[in-house]
Design a protein around this motif. Structure first.
Motif, PDB file in Angstrom:
ATOM      1  N   GLN A 294      14.102 -21.012  30.406  1.00  0.00           N
ATOM      2  CA  GLN A 294      13.110 -22.015  30.006  1.00  0.00           C
ATOM      3  C   GLN A 294      13.602 -22.853  28.825  1.00  0.00           C
ATOM      4  O   GLN A 294      13.380 -24.070  28.771  1.00  0.00           O
ATOM      5  CB  GLN A 294      11.783 -21.327  29.657  1.00  0.00           C
ATOM      6  CG  GLN A 294      11.129 -20.604  30.818  1.00  0.00           C
ATOM      7  CD  GLN A 294      10.873 -21.510  32.011  1.00  0.00           C
ATOM      8  OE1 GLN A 294      10.601 -22.708  31.861  1.00  0.00           O
ATOM      9  NE2 GLN A 294      10.948 -20.949  33.210  1.00  0.00           N
ATOM     10  N   THR A 295      14.278 -22.213  27.890  1.00  0.00           N
ATOM     11  CA  THR A 295      14.803 -22.938  26.736  1.00  0.00           C
ATOM     12  C   THR A 295      15.882 -23.928  27.164  1.00  0.00           C
ATOM     13  O   THR A 295      15.934 -25.071  26.677  1.00  0.00           O
ATOM     14  CB  THR A 295      15.374 -21.945  25.709  1.00  0.00           C
ATOM     15  OG1 THR A 295      14.339 -21.054  25.288  1.00  0.00           O
ATOM     16  CG2 THR A 295      15.936 -22.674  24.495  1.00  0.00           C
ATOM     17  N   THR A 296      16.716 -23.521  28.088  1.00  0.00           N
ATOM     18  CA  THR A 296      17.791 -24.396  28.565  1.00  0.00           C
ATOM     19  C   THR A 296      17.223 -25.542  29.401  1.00  0.00           C
ATOM     20  O   THR A 296      17.711 -26.690  29.312  1.00  0.00           O
ATOM     21  CB  THR A 296      18.812 -23.598  29.376  1.00  0.00           C
ATOM     22  OG1 THR A 296      19.260 -22.478  28.601  1.00  0.00           O
ATOM     23  CG2 THR A 296      20.013 -24.458  29.740  1.00  0.00           C
TER      24      THR A 296
ATOM     25  N   TYR B 184      19.382 -20.911  18.576  1.00  0.00           N
ATOM     26  CA  TYR B 184      18.708 -19.625  18.791  1.00  0.00           C
ATOM     27  C   TYR B 184      19.238 -18.859  20.006  1.00  0.00           C
ATOM     28  O   TYR B 184      18.991 -17.662  20.148  1.00  0.00           O
ATOM     29  CB  TYR B 184      17.207 -19.845  18.961  1.00  0.00           C
ATOM     30  CG  TYR B 184      16.534 -20.512  17.783  1.00  0.00           C
ATOM     31  CD1 TYR B 184      17.034 -20.367  16.493  1.00  0.00           C
ATOM     32  CD2 TYR B 184      15.407 -21.300  17.960  1.00  0.00           C
ATOM     33  CE1 TYR B 184      16.426 -20.976  15.408  1.00  0.00           C
ATOM     34  CE2 TYR B 184      14.778 -21.905  16.887  1.00  0.00           C
ATOM     35  CZ  TYR B 184      15.284 -21.748  15.614  1.00  0.00           C
ATOM     36  OH  TYR B 184      14.683 -22.343  14.552  1.00  0.00           O
ATOM     37  N   VAL B 185      19.970 -19.545  20.865  1.00  0.00           N
ATOM     38  CA  VAL B 185      20.446 -18.909  22.093  1.00  0.00           C
ATOM     39  C   VAL B 185      21.258 -17.652  21.812  1.00  0.00           C
ATOM     40  O   VAL B 185      21.195 -16.667  22.564  1.00  0.00           O
ATOM     41  CB  VAL B 185      21.280 -19.922  22.920  1.00  0.00           C
ATOM     42  CG1 VAL B 185      22.061 -19.216  24.028  1.00  0.00           C
ATOM     43  CG2 VAL B 185      20.367 -20.986  23.512  1.00  0.00           C
TER      44      VAL B 185
ATOM     45  N   GLY C  57      11.503  -8.394  25.931  1.00  0.00           N
ATOM     46  CA  GLY C  57      12.760  -9.090  26.154  1.00  0.00           C
ATOM     47  C   GLY C  57      12.624 -10.585  25.968  1.00  0.00           C
ATOM     48  O   GLY C  57      13.508 -11.238  25.412  1.00  0.00           O
ATOM     49  N   ARG C  58      11.491 -11.122  26.417  1.00  0.00           N
ATOM     50  CA  ARG C  58      11.259 -12.564  26.282  1.00  0.00           C
ATOM     51  C   ARG C  58      11.187 -12.975  24.814  1.00  0.00           C
ATOM     52  O   ARG C  58      11.539 -14.103  24.450  1.00  0.00           O
ATOM     53  CB  ARG C  58       9.958 -12.938  26.993  1.00  0.00           C
ATOM     54  CG  ARG C  58       9.746 -14.437  27.173  1.00  0.00           C
ATOM     55  CD  ARG C  58       8.291 -14.715  27.551  1.00  0.00           C
ATOM     56  NE  ARG C  58       7.916 -14.007  28.762  1.00  0.00           N
ATOM     57  CZ  ARG C  58       7.961 -14.526  29.983  1.00  0.00           C
ATOM     58  NH1 ARG C  58       8.384 -15.763  30.152  1.00  0.00           N
ATOM     59  NH2 ARG C  58       7.598 -13.821  31.044  1.00  0.00           N
TER      60      ARG C  58
ATOM     61  N   PHE D 298      25.298 -24.944  28.772  1.00  0.00           N
ATOM     62  CA  PHE D 298      24.491 -26.144  28.967  1.00  0.00           C
ATOM     63  C   PHE D 298      23.857 -26.653  27.680  1.00  0.00           C
ATOM     64  O   PHE D 298      23.291 -27.743  27.659  1.00  0.00           O
ATOM     65  CB  PHE D 298      23.420 -25.901  30.028  1.00  0.00           C
ATOM     66  CG  PHE D 298      24.005 -25.668  31.402  1.00  0.00           C
ATOM     67  CD1 PHE D 298      25.293 -26.046  31.706  1.00  0.00           C
ATOM     68  CD2 PHE D 298      23.260 -25.047  32.399  1.00  0.00           C
ATOM     69  CE1 PHE D 298      25.845 -25.828  32.958  1.00  0.00           C
ATOM     70  CE2 PHE D 298      23.787 -24.821  33.652  1.00  0.00           C
ATOM     71  CZ  PHE D 298      25.088 -25.210  33.938  1.00  0.00           C
ATOM     72  N   HIS D 299      23.953 -25.858  26.602  1.00  0.00           N
ATOM     73  CA  HIS D 299      23.581 -26.385  25.291  1.00  0.00           C
ATOM     74  C   HIS D 299      24.757 -27.103  24.635  1.00  0.00           C
ATOM     75  O   HIS D 299      24.640 -27.587  23.497  1.00  0.00           O
ATOM     76  CB  HIS D 299      23.083 -25.261  24.369  1.00  0.00           C
ATOM     77  CG  HIS D 299      21.628 -24.948  24.528  1.00  0.00           C
ATOM     78  ND1 HIS D 299      21.134 -24.198  25.566  1.00  0.00           N
ATOM     79  CD2 HIS D 299      20.547 -25.308  23.779  1.00  0.00           C
ATOM     80  CE1 HIS D 299      19.820 -24.083  25.448  1.00  0.00           C
ATOM     81  NE2 HIS D 299      19.440 -24.757  24.386  1.00  0.00           N
TER      82      HIS D 299
END
Length: 379
Positions: A255-257, A345-346, A92-93, A334-335
């Protein structure tokens, strides 16, 4: 009833398996590589493709991943469910496009069949044969006694819906109704009379299809009347795998956010400085941690507290499904403006989360089932 072991039974072998999976995905499925693979065409009228890398499937077969939950008696490794859950979380990650999760789900049902033919099918899975479940009718109300496929003289006719990773699978475990009730049957993907019609879904990392059966030869896995019981026995494990996938995808989104919030500057400060950003991100972190704890607890219960496994698994799927929606919405929001674009990529993880959260019932459905099981159905 045995007590659960410490750390949900997650020991050295499980840790090594998880770490090797994480390394594999870091090497092969960074977000930019994944985007080039599954999101190379943004045209809304593009062909309905099944995009994945079969060579990577062969690599994970050699690593033994499909054999993790196959019993040793059938040629597998026979690890506890928490091992497969750890793999699912890493998948999933990375939003890994492969038939592995579908194969895990089929493995659990085949184990529950406990027949010679099911043992042979498990042996094929241990050898790398991708397998998927075809057990839903058109309504998809998660009542496994309902199926639109009929069996007569060992041949199947009818339609099965919402089959996951159908174009990647080499065989299907199909529920079909005969005179004695619902049984389970094994059908090869290339069988005469089998028609695989791809569905259009939002998830770019999976494919889904409707299977049409026209007098298709099948091998009996569970006799008529025993199919529903086998699926229901496997259900806690299936819910755990899906929950783990959502936990992993939620972690990537978080983590990306967070990293974006550290670098995106507004009003002369990184946006992560503002409470309107950092407080909801903490809430996302807490939701992920709750879902992860519930998922590993449920997976451990499958092996150590089977009488409570379904209850725990529904709790995990409920929390993970709600978290999937929450983590996805916060990541896009938040992006800012770029969060809604194809180039960000989200969207790949957002779409995977939306697909996962409804499989085998979303959070509301799981809570309704829990209420019936724990409190009792209303008169």
């Amino acid at each position: 009833m045995a007590d659960q072991p410490r750390n949900f039974g997650f020991g050295e072998d499980e840790t090594m398996l998880r770490d090797s999976a994480r390394k594999f995905f870091e090497d092969n499925y960074s977000a930019d590589k994944l985007h080039r693979l599954v999101a190379h065409d943004s045209n809304i009228h593009r062909d309905n493709e099944c995009v994945w890398n079969p060579d990577h499937w062969q690599q994970i077969v050699e690593l033994g991943w499909p054999a993790v939950c196959v019993p040793e008696s059938a040629g597998g490794i026979g690890m506890p469910l928490v091992a497969a859950v750890a793999l699912a979380e890493e998948m999933g990650r990375a939003a890994f496009p492969s038939p592995l999760e579908s194969t895990f789900c089929a493995t659990f049902v085949l184990k529950a069949c406990d027949t010679t033919s099911a043992g042979d099918a498990l042996g094929a899975i241990a050898g790398g044969t991708a397998t998927s479940l075809a057990i839903l009718d058109k309504v998809a109300g998660w009542d496994f006694s309902n199926t639109d496929v009929m069996v007569k003289d060992g041949k199947l006719s009818g339609t099965s819906y919402y089959v996951q990773d159908a174009r990647k699978a080499e065989q299907f475990v199909v529920s079909a109704k005969g005179e004695g009730g619902v049984g389970l049957y094994l059908v090869a993907a290339g069988a005469d009379g089998l028609d695989i019609k791809p569905d259009s879904i939002i998830d770019l990392t999976r494919d889904q299809a409707t299977l049409g059966f026209d007098n298709v030869d099948a091998i009996e896995l569970a006799p008529p009347g025993a199919g529903v019981a086998a699926i229901e026995l496997a259900l806690p494990s299936i819910l755990c795998i899906l929950s783990a996938d959502m936990v992993g995808a939620g972690e990537w989104l978080l983590q990306t956010t967070v990293e974006y919030a550290k670098t995106r500057v507004q009003f002369d400060r990184p946006i992560g400085f503002f409470q309107a950003i950092k407080h909801p991100l903490v809430n996302v972190m807490q939701a992920i941690d709750r879902a992860r704890s519930l998922t590993y607890n449920a997976a451990c219960a499958v092996d150590h507290e089977p009488d409570r496994a379904l209850q725990f698994a529904r709790m995990a799927k409920s929390e993970a499904s709600d978290m999937a929606v929450f983590s996805s919405s916060r990541a896009v929001q938040f992006h800012g403006g770029i969060g809604f674009t194809w180039e960000c990529y989200v969207h790949m993880f957002f779409k995977r989360q939306m697909h996962s959260q409804v499989l085998f019932g979303d959070g509301s459905y799981q809570r309704a089932q829990l209420a019936d099981e724990v409190i009792g159905k209303a008169a």
